[in-house]
Design an enzyme around this catalytic site. Sequence first.
Site, PDB file in Angstrom:
ATOM      1  N   ARG A   1      -4.309  -2.695  50.591  1.00  7.79           N
ATOM      2  CA  ARG A   1      -4.850  -1.752  51.576  1.00  7.79           C
ATOM      3  C   ARG A   1      -5.489  -2.429  52.785  1.00  7.79           C
ATOM      4  O   ARG A   1      -5.675  -1.797  53.826  1.00  7.79           O
ATOM      5  CB  ARG A   1      -5.895  -0.858  50.908  1.00  7.79           C
ATOM      6  CG  ARG A   1      -5.309   0.118  49.893  1.00  7.79           C
ATOM      7  CD  ARG A   1      -6.392   1.035  49.353  1.00  7.79           C
ATOM      8  NE  ARG A   1      -5.870   1.995  48.406  1.00  7.79           N
ATOM      9  CZ  ARG A   1      -5.312   3.154  48.745  1.00  7.79           C
ATOM     10  NH1 ARG A   1      -5.214   3.491  50.028  1.00  7.79           N
ATOM     11  NH2 ARG A   1      -4.861   3.979  47.824  1.00  7.79           N
TER      12      ARG A   1
ATOM     13  N   HIS B   1       0.142  -3.160  22.568  1.00 10.82           N
ATOM     14  CA  HIS B   1       0.317  -4.520  22.056  1.00 10.82           C
ATOM     15  C   HIS B   1       0.587  -4.548  20.548  1.00 10.82           C
ATOM     16  O   HIS B   1       1.575  -5.125  20.087  1.00 10.82           O
ATOM     17  CB  HIS B   1      -0.934  -5.365  22.335  1.00 10.82           C
ATOM     18  CG  HIS B   1      -1.183  -5.621  23.783  1.00 10.82           C
ATOM     19  ND1 HIS B   1      -0.175  -5.712  24.718  1.00 10.82           N
ATOM     20  CD2 HIS B   1      -2.335  -5.821  24.472  1.00 10.82           C
ATOM     21  CE1 HIS B   1      -0.689  -5.955  25.904  1.00 10.82           C
ATOM     22  NE2 HIS B   1      -2.000  -6.023  25.787  1.00 10.82           N
TER      23      HIS B   1
END
Length: 503
Positions: free
Chosen positions: A49, A265
């Site tokens: 940004r 995971h």
Amino acid sequence: MRTSPGESCVFVIFGGTGDLMRKKLLPSLFRMEQNGALTRNCQILGVARDRALTDKLFRAWARKALADLGFSPSDPHWCDNCLHYQAVESGNEEDFSALAARIEALEGKLGAGARRAKPSAASSTRRAKPEASTGNRVLYLALPPMAFEGTIESLGKAGLNRSRGWTRLVVEKPFGHDLESALRLNALVHKYFDEAQVYRIDHYLGKETVQNLLAFRFGNALFESSWNRDHIKSVQISVAEQTSIGSRAGYYENTGALRDMVQNHLTQLLTLTAMEVPAAFAADSIRFEKVKVLRSVAPIARNAIVLGQYAPGKVDGKKLTGYLDEPGVAKGSRTETFVAVRLEVQNWRWQGVPFYLRTGKSMPRRSTRIVIDFRKPPVALFRNVGRGPHRNILAINVQPDQGFDLSFEVKSPGDRFSLRTEHMQFRYPEIADTLWDGYETLLLEILRGDQTLFVHADETEASWRLYAPLLRRRAAPHPYAAGSWGPEAADTLIEGTGVHWTT
């Protein structure tokens, strides 16, 4: 070390000045360039940004980030030749039009590499607008999860989902916050991208030991023939983190360990451990078998899960902070930092074998292990010679010491017949001077177009379906001292079956 490079492309990283870029992606791309796995003319475009940032300032930022991590560039011109910056300040149509023009300009630098590329699947099926560019591109969303939907929508509307070459979208975990959000995100992704273009990344799948699990199982008849309920008593999958949440309360308060670790995971490690032999060593075949595992898991009972939250503790005289005292944590928060859960895979191979998944923060040490607990021999041959045989244990160490440990029984030296347990070890550093980081492996597979180590849409949805009931009925977490292995209730969960947590 692999030196066959991936294809040339413009590698666009949204969140180009964030922590993931600084700590993982930038050093991984740099090491790949040094090791010959990244083509010299691959262009890396950081997107963020900050409107005040320029190419020159971005390159200076990157050089400092690499220096802070201890890297000394062998090619001092790499940053100048390959790193670029583009601001997308407000994320409006004008910003993304400027981004598209910048990508096309960078693709022009690739020359013959872009012209040799074949059209992607998406390019051949969507012809409503003219082709947006002429080369290959990776669109990597190294962003907070709440920014995924808006960015994907903007990419699609700007035509950046199509090119004359190939386009690949990379999405970091967590992919969704629950089942409903995962379904919505998948629908949005598929609105603009074919599944063949999408790479949902879980960095655990890039670790050598995780990949070697397939070779270990299916390349050794000795183990594959005993990889079933007739020979295995239980399976433990543990991911212990020594660190606390630190300054991440803003993220963790809305996530918790069940979403942050178990749903992705640990569940990925579960599927690779429990899957059937795939028809081929190919992405579709392996993904198909992983989804079958998830669909075979029985609904998780209320008494089969234990949640915990670390409280103040002490290790070696050093006081450790409790979760409720961390900056940014809400007073009386019930967010879990520890999860232990028992799963049952109800298929022919695993019927009756419990799978225990465990993860926690602020534990004694960092460790990720898969422990295969084999059954005792069904004979009483040794009842009169001291202790009977212990069960054989196979420990697959994912991190930090990647390798395998196998325990087995032998006769003790001496005249009297008795048994003792010995161990065989294998460690990856014994056969490799340098191990690839998980991100390096996965980034190279993205450039090669191999989706084997990435998560399919069906996997994300099946995983969220499995844990959705637990998210709706989460009980108050049990406190455990920081620096310990979790609450006592977790020991009760597993010890009733005659096994113990392996730490």
